[in-house]
Design an enzyme around this catalytic site. Structure first.
Site, PDB file in Angstrom:
ATOM      1  N   GLN A 168      -4.001  12.216  53.447  1.00  0.00           N
ATOM      2  CA  GLN A 168      -2.823  12.381  52.587  1.00  0.00           C
ATOM      3  C   GLN A 168      -2.787  13.796  52.032  1.00  0.00           C
ATOM      4  O   GLN A 168      -3.801  14.401  51.739  1.00  0.00           O
ATOM      5  CB  GLN A 168      -2.875  11.378  51.436  1.00  0.00           C
ATOM      6  CG  GLN A 168      -2.748   9.928  51.865  1.00  0.00           C
ATOM      7  CD  GLN A 168      -2.773   8.974  50.689  1.00  0.00           C
ATOM      8  OE1 GLN A 168      -2.468   9.349  49.570  1.00  0.00           O
ATOM      9  NE2 GLN A 168      -3.146   7.731  50.947  1.00  0.00           N
ATOM     10  N   ARG A 228     -14.416  12.104  38.296  1.00  0.00           N
ATOM     11  CA  ARG A 228     -15.452  11.455  39.097  1.00  0.00           C
ATOM     12  C   ARG A 228     -16.827  11.681  38.465  1.00  0.00           C
ATOM     13  O   ARG A 228     -17.654  10.764  38.382  1.00  0.00           O
ATOM     14  CB  ARG A 228     -15.429  11.991  40.530  1.00  0.00           C
ATOM     15  CG  ARG A 228     -14.234  11.512  41.349  1.00  0.00           C
ATOM     16  CD  ARG A 228     -14.377  11.854  42.814  1.00  0.00           C
ATOM     17  NE  ARG A 228     -14.116  13.247  43.120  1.00  0.00           N
ATOM     18  CZ  ARG A 228     -12.945  13.744  43.478  1.00  0.00           C
ATOM     19  NH1 ARG A 228     -11.885  12.953  43.522  1.00  0.00           N
ATOM     20  NH2 ARG A 228     -12.796  15.023  43.774  1.00  0.00           N
ATOM     21  N   ALA A 250      -3.269  -3.789  45.558  1.00  0.00           N
ATOM     22  CA  ALA A 250      -4.249  -3.678  44.478  1.00  0.00           C
ATOM     23  C   ALA A 250      -4.185  -4.850  43.508  1.00  0.00           C
ATOM     24  O   ALA A 250      -5.221  -5.438  43.152  1.00  0.00           O
ATOM     25  CB  ALA A 250      -4.037  -2.356  43.735  1.00  0.00           C
ATOM     26  N   ASP A 265      -6.435   4.142  39.405  1.00  0.00           N
ATOM     27  CA  ASP A 265      -5.832   5.447  39.708  1.00  0.00           C
ATOM     28  C   ASP A 265      -4.777   5.301  40.806  1.00  0.00           C
ATOM     29  O   ASP A 265      -5.000   5.676  41.958  1.00  0.00           O
ATOM     30  CB  ASP A 265      -6.928   6.431  40.147  1.00  0.00           C
ATOM     31  CG  ASP A 265      -6.381   7.802  40.510  1.00  0.00           C
ATOM     32  OD1 ASP A 265      -5.324   8.178  39.969  1.00  0.00           O
ATOM     33  OD2 ASP A 265      -7.007   8.492  41.340  1.00  0.00           O
ATOM     34  N   CYS A 318      -0.971  10.472  38.084  1.00  0.00           N
ATOM     35  CA  CYS A 318      -0.632  11.800  38.586  1.00  0.00           C
ATOM     36  C   CYS A 318       0.869  12.054  38.474  1.00  0.00           C
ATOM     37  O   CYS A 318       1.401  12.992  39.075  1.00  0.00           O
ATOM     38  CB  CYS A 318      -1.078  11.957  40.042  1.00  0.00           C
ATOM     39  SG  CYS A 318      -0.335  10.755  41.168  1.00  0.00           S
TER      40      CYS A 318
END
Length: 394
Positions: free
Chosen positions: A198, A210, A277, A297, A337
């Protein structure tokens, strides 16, 4: 300097422009010379005729004016070379223990529409608007000279190009682009296939998060990585001894996660679950799984302001499932994001989720994008990554 075509702003747009805001929208344009080609560099004038900036102009673009400079200077190889050098200089000493960095971040580095990620000696490039397309040879030459990358590929296959009236472009640019781009982040060896991944290949913007989540996991505890993609969070947690579960609907990405887990010697600590999800979270809850830490996320979810309510509901549903499976004292990071989703939106969604999960949670931290994705004060749109870190109370 050669004489250029000109665009004149409405009076109300002048102050924003002088404040270094780099966009001119359709309603900001009072007049434009006839015959300006898409992406041509123009002088930008105040109503009295004074030149106050220069930028790309695309009469048919969704955002017709993209400003490059507030000085009277040529937009040539020297200009692009200086901007790339300045971007790299800005990052010196700030991006540590990795050979992967966002080298150029568009407007925040004074290069509207140019994004470049460097993975070792391989460069990934996006050219997103008509101006960058018109100056592609100059921009690519500057990137090659300044970064020193041995090879480069292009992933200019974004929706923004379509809105500029441009076609999708992807493929090698120079050198021998490997089928598998490899790089390191701390003690992890990571990789991706440049033409299958991606965007530019890997989500470098979550690097700091992370590391943060890795510092919070306990060996032997479960770690839940929802919307994992290729599982950067999962791999960091597994390296710290946690039992990770990556959840995604991209089977190629999950296969890449499994391959990276084997390559890093943590395959016994990494599992994957394929599917939607929210459906997978419901299934894990029915299985009475428990986790010591988790990350939620999702992809953008809100490309327009009108999308925010629906996005908040998805965050709430996902967080409620996750909080019910989280051990007391466990941590949940919720990340977005999407520019249009604010920190307050994440907090609102989490507050409702905690009530639905019959628990309370402490806000431990609010984080933003790392230093190689700079947030420029004059460009509110350059702030996009926002995350909240919660600690579950009983």
């Amino acid at each position: 300097m050669k004489k250029s075509a000109a665009v004149t702003l409405q009076p109300a747009a002048v102050r924003r422009t002088l404040g270094r805001y780099p966009y001119g929208h359709s309603g900001d344009i009072a007049d434009a010379d006839a015959g300006i080609a898409p992406g041509e560099v123009v002088d930008v004038k105040a109503p009295g005729g004074k030149v106050i900036a220069r930028g790309y102009f695309n009469p048919d673009g969704a955002t017709p004016l993209r400003l490059l400079t507030w000085e009277r200077e040529d937009i040539d190889l020297k200009f692009y070379r200086a901007r790339v050098k300045a971007a790299l200089k800005r990052r010196e000493g700030r991006i540590l223990n990795t050979d992967a960095v966002r080298a150029v971040y568009a407007e925040a580095d004074g290069l509207p529409g140019v994004v470049a990620d460097q993975f070792g000696d391989v460069l990934a490039v996006q050219l997103r608007n008509a101006g960058t397309e018109r100056h592609r040879d100059l921009i690519l030459k500057a990137l090659r000279e300044v970064t020193g990358a041995a090879s480069a590929y292009e992933r200019s296959d974004t929706g923004e190009r379509r809105r500029e009236g441009l076609g999708m472009v992807a493929g090698p640019l120079w050198g021998e682009v490997p089928e598998r781009v490899e790089f390191h982040e701390d003690d992890l060896s990571l990789h991706f296939a440049p033409m299958d991944a991606q965007k530019t290949g890997f989500f470098l913007d979550q690097r700091d998060n992370r590391r943060l989540m890795r510092s919070l996991v306990q060996p032997g505890q479960g770690f839940l990585d929802v919307y994992s993609y290729t599982g950067g969070f999962s791999l960091h947690a597994a390296k710290a001894g946690a039992k990770s579960v990556g959840v995604d609907k991209d089977q190629v990405a999950l296969a890449a996660l499994e391959g990276a887990a084997r390559g890093n010697g943590v395959n016994s600590n990494v599992g994957v679950r394929w599917g939607d999800a929210l459906e997978v979270l419901a299934a894990l809850e029915r299985e009475k799984r428990s986790f010591g830490a988790a990350v939620l996320d999702p992809p953008t979810l809100a490309k327009r302001r009108d999308d925010v309510p629906r996005a908040k509901r998805i965050f709430t549903d996902g967080a409620a499932h996750t909080l019910r499976m989280l051990v007391s004292g466990g941590h949940l990071m919720i990340s977005t994001c999407a520019h249009y989703i604010r920190v307050d939106d994440l907090l609102d969604a989490a507050r409702v989720a905690a009530a639905e999960a019959d628990c309370d949670a402490e806000v431990v931290a609010v984080t933003y994008q790392p230093a190689d994705h700079p947030h420029l004060l004059s460009v509110p749109e350059s702030l996009y990554l926002k995350s909240i870190l919660l600690r579950k109370h009983a």
